[in-house]
Enzyme design. Structure first.
Site, mmCIF file in Angstrom:
data_model
loop_
_atom_site.group_PDB
_atom_site.id
_atom_site.type_symbol
_atom_site.label_atom_id
_atom_site.label_comp_id
_atom_site.label_asym_id
_atom_site.label_seq_id
_atom_site.Cartn_x
_atom_site.Cartn_y
_atom_site.Cartn_z
ATOM 1 N N HIS A 80 0.701 -1.029 -0.192
ATOM 2 C CA HIS A 80 -0.204 -0.179 0.376
ATOM 3 C C HIS A 80 0.763 1.252 0.273
ATOM 4 C CE1 HIS A 80 -2.665 -3.280 2.575
ATOM 5 N NE2 HIS A 80 -3.176 -2.672 1.798
ATOM 6 N N HIS A 82 0.880 4.964 1.574
ATOM 7 C CA HIS A 82 0.565 5.722 2.543
ATOM 8 C C HIS A 82 0.621 6.893 3.125
ATOM 9 C CE1 HIS A 82 0.449 1.480 5.618
ATOM 10 N NE2 HIS A 82 0.689 1.402 4.189
ATOM 11 N N ASP A 117 -4.097 1.999 -2.188
ATOM 12 C CA ASP A 117 -4.656 0.142 -2.270
ATOM 13 C C ASP A 117 -4.014 -0.233 -3.431
ATOM 14 O OD1 ASP A 117 -5.664 0.102 0.126
ATOM 15 O OD2 ASP A 117 -7.600 0.089 -0.728
ATOM 16 N N HIS A 153 3.638 -5.880 4.209
ATOM 17 C CA HIS A 153 3.371 -5.559 5.091
ATOM 18 C C HIS A 153 3.639 -7.216 4.922
ATOM 19 C CE1 HIS A 153 0.294 -2.503 6.341
ATOM 20 N NE2 HIS A 153 0.142 -2.669 5.001
ATOM 21 N N ARG A 170 4.052 -3.497 9.566
ATOM 22 C CA ARG A 170 4.294 -2.948 8.559
ATOM 23 C C ARG A 170 5.900 -3.682 8.194
ATOM 24 N NH1 ARG A 170 1.872 2.950 8.885
ATOM 25 N NH2 ARG A 170 -0.005 2.020 8.720
#
Length: 179
Positions: A80, A82, A117, A153, A170
């Site tokens: 992802h 962030h 995403d 992740h 993470r």
């Protein structure tokens, strides 16, 4: 005395009114928006071996995301963008998924999804995640990703749990910088 005052006042008055015409200042055109960016990944946990690079290339309203990552456990990993460009400690400093439109979390190809995403990054049996994906978006502007962070992740993103897909800790983080 009167004879000297009038010419002196006239010279002062004329001198005060005279001005030099200056050329208008023309602003330089803004520099072109960047079309390439990259993030160098660093690991969160001591003993973790996750490292790599992510390259971003913008063209025609889409961003090509190329990953060259190693040291992951084999299988899928949540991947992802962030909202904050900071990678400190356990990387919670990077904030949540980049979501300027206020949408729900979803798959990278879903209509309802965060801008950040990207789905799952698949690590092969050697722990390498070398892949290319394409996402809608831009490197700069209000929904631009430069200055944000990218997170890998530890676990798989289930694409449905809110707000972040239940992808676990993470594992690696990099700040996205223009090239």
């Amino acid at each position: 005395m009167k004879r000297f005052i009038a010419p002196v006042l006239a010279v002062l008055f004329i001198g005060a009114c005279a001005h030099k015409e200056e050329a208008p200042v023309v602003a330089a055109p803004p520099p072109p928006a960047p079309t390439k960016a990259q993030a160098v990944l660093k690991t969160a946990a001591k003993g973790s071996k996750v490292k790599g690079m992510v390259h971003f290339t913008e063209e025609n309203g889409e961003i090509k995301v190329e990953t060259m990552i190693e040291g992951m456990k084999p299988g899928p990993h949540g991947f992802h963008i962030h909202e904050v460009g900071t990678c400190e400690g356990d990387f919670t400093s990077a904030g949540g998924h980049f979501n300027p439109s206020g949408k729900k979390h979803g798959a990278a190809t879903a209509e309802e999804r965060h801008v950040g995403d990207l789905g799952n990054l698949m690590a092969d049996r050697k722990g390498k995640g070398n892949t290319t994906i394409t996402m809608k978006g831009s490197l700069s502007g209000p929904e631009g990703i430069i200055g944000k962070s990218i997170i890998v992740h530890k676990n798989k993103d289930d694409m449905k749990s809110q707000p972040a897909g239940n992808a676990g800790p993470r594992d690696a983080c990099g700040v996205i910088e223009a090239m």
